[in-house]
Design an enzyme around this catalytic site. Sequence first.
Site, PDB file in Angstrom:
ATOM      1  N   SER A 299     -24.208  42.470  12.582  1.00 50.82           N
ATOM      2  CA  SER A 299     -24.809  42.586  13.896  1.00 50.82           C
ATOM      3  C   SER A 299     -25.910  41.560  14.122  1.00 50.82           C
ATOM      4  O   SER A 299     -26.772  41.352  13.274  1.00 50.82           O
ATOM      5  CB  SER A 299     -25.351  44.002  14.078  1.00 50.82           C
ATOM      6  OG  SER A 299     -26.543  43.985  14.823  1.00 50.82           O
ATOM      7  N   LYS A 300     -25.839  40.927  15.274  1.00 50.35           N
ATOM      8  CA  LYS A 300     -26.813  39.919  15.655  1.00 50.35           C
ATOM      9  C   LYS A 300     -28.222  40.517  15.643  1.00 50.35           C
ATOM     10  O   LYS A 300     -29.189  39.879  15.271  1.00 50.35           O
ATOM     11  CB  LYS A 300     -26.473  39.479  17.088  1.00 50.35           C
ATOM     12  CG  LYS A 300     -26.626  38.011  17.307  1.00 50.35           C
ATOM     13  CD  LYS A 300     -25.974  37.612  18.611  1.00 50.35           C
ATOM     14  CE  LYS A 300     -26.235  36.149  18.837  1.00 50.35           C
ATOM     15  NZ  LYS A 300     -25.493  35.530  19.884  1.00 50.35           N
ATOM     16  N   ARG A 301     -28.305  41.759  16.065  1.00 48.79           N
ATOM     17  CA  ARG A 301     -29.600  42.410  16.220  1.00 48.79           C
ATOM     18  C   ARG A 301     -30.111  42.990  14.903  1.00 48.79           C
ATOM     19  O   ARG A 301     -31.264  42.855  14.543  1.00 48.79           O
ATOM     20  CB  ARG A 301     -29.459  43.524  17.256  1.00 48.79           C
ATOM     21  CG  ARG A 301     -30.477  43.496  18.341  1.00 48.79           C
ATOM     22  CD  ARG A 301     -30.151  44.476  19.468  1.00 48.79           C
ATOM     23  NE  ARG A 301     -28.930  45.244  19.284  1.00 48.79           N
ATOM     24  CZ  ARG A 301     -28.884  46.482  18.795  1.00 48.79           C
ATOM     25  NH1 ARG A 301     -29.981  47.084  18.434  1.00 48.79           N
ATOM     26  NH2 ARG A 301     -27.723  47.111  18.651  1.00 48.79           N
TER      27      ARG A 301
END
Length: 551
Positions: A299-301
């Site tokens: 996940s990017k976040r």
Amino acid sequence: MSHDDDAQKIAELLFPHVESGDYFLKLSPPRDLVAGACVTRYAPSPTGFLHIGGVYAALISERIAHQSGGVFVLRIEDTDKQREIVGGVQLIASGLGEFGIVPDEGMQSDMSQIGAYGPYMQSERLPIYRAFLKQLIAAGNAYPCFCTPEELDAARETQELQKTKTGYYGRFAKHRDITAVEVAERIARGETYVVRLKSRGRDGQKFAFSDLIKGGLTLSENDQDAVLLKSDGYPTYHWAHCVDDKLMQTTQVIRGDEWLSSVPLHIELFARMGWDAPRYAHIAPIVKIDETGSKRKLSKRKDPEANVELYLREGYPISAVIEYLLNLANSNFEDWRRENPKKSYRDFVVRLEKASASGALFDFTKLADMSKEKIAMMTAAEVFSAALVWADEHDVALAEWMRANAEYARAIFNIERGGEKHRKDIAKWSDIRESIAYFMTEEIVFTPSEKIDPQTTAEILEVAAAAISSTDTADSWLGKLRGIAVSHGFAPDTKTFKASPEQFKGTLGDVAMVLRCALTGRTNTPDLFQIIQVLGIERARARFAKARATI
Ligand code: GLU
């Protein structure tokens, strides 16, 4: 008036002053490539940092193009102005450059564009999308839709109530058969519109599709009147990709598998334009095992390891990351590498059909292992310069120390290198500080072994200090060490010890451990003899004496 006339009129009403599609087709003459050469592209949106999954997709695309003698394009898909971030294009272009992934055409890391099929920024291609859209509308295959968000919401509610498929299609596609007269009136009233495909797909109809990674699939025809041009004048991804991949003559669209569900629409778009669709290869995402033990997409976040910055900051050699990703794509890479230790990774042939169809599991231990192998194969001089490049950016104090002690540092890196034994204790340049710390300071903490009485420990240190000499060879040193062991009641080797353990205080290894700890403060180091050589006799003696004094 016939339907055809009406369609033409609508096209004129919407786009009175655009070039013809033919004009742009002529600007994109066939590429002069050898038979079988692939044209691929990496087509990111500049919406955030460069994701490791992006490097993965770009690498696969680049390899497929270049290993076939083809062309690799970097196209920037900046049609969603709301999601774009400042400096996003630069992050992508220079990030890929750092990983040695250099496009033949498109955006370069200095922000220039090269190539004859540009522009390569979609925001600079708006007239091109309009030209072909006009053609699509004139042929009755697209139309303006003036529905307001409220109308669309209402349609959706009805669909939900009727428990029927949601979306803009068939009888719910209110403006499908809009007349030129109505279009003219609405435009005159200043109403905004989007342009939609007039889908000819049939609900429930299936077709066979062959994906280069996922293999043969059966998909449902598209019957949605998808938006092709948004009300802000920008194309949607669907339309832009169709036009661009046609004009840039992409042969293989290699992209994330979140786009697999859009394939029916894309196939229909190419068909309506009368163009051959490219082949598609849908890459499974890079996944990780999360805290709960289940697999999920990086996940990017949530996952710092999604950002390529982390690999650069930690100092994994670029070649290790690249080879790790290649191995993730084709698991036979590792065997190939073992058989071809000296070849460039570019000599390995990537096969799309061998790529994982479900999810490539990212494993840091594996990356570290591959990285250790890579660094183990480097010469001391190579380690020195690569580590210095990293340190200049990420650990200035280390860089300064390395420059001031260049010869010493090279000698340190040379320990267990080039010979039969390869040291494999460095996975990334940020490990170096810890790995060579005892060479950089005289503050060594000596912890005597509880297995050996203090008197004996003290004697071993004294005798060793006297015994070491600058003329020692590895063999003569080992002879001396054995002598010290035997004269203090230790077995000369493990075998002798095991035959009658009660006769000995320990083994040769225990004696070496006393010296190792006195020299380095550690119980695990590379070869002791080589460490003494690099430290120098005087410094080694001083360390033995200092350890002796603590007993
Ligand atoms: N801009 C799209 C994305 O970032 C590109 C997909 C493609 O390669 O066609 O997902």
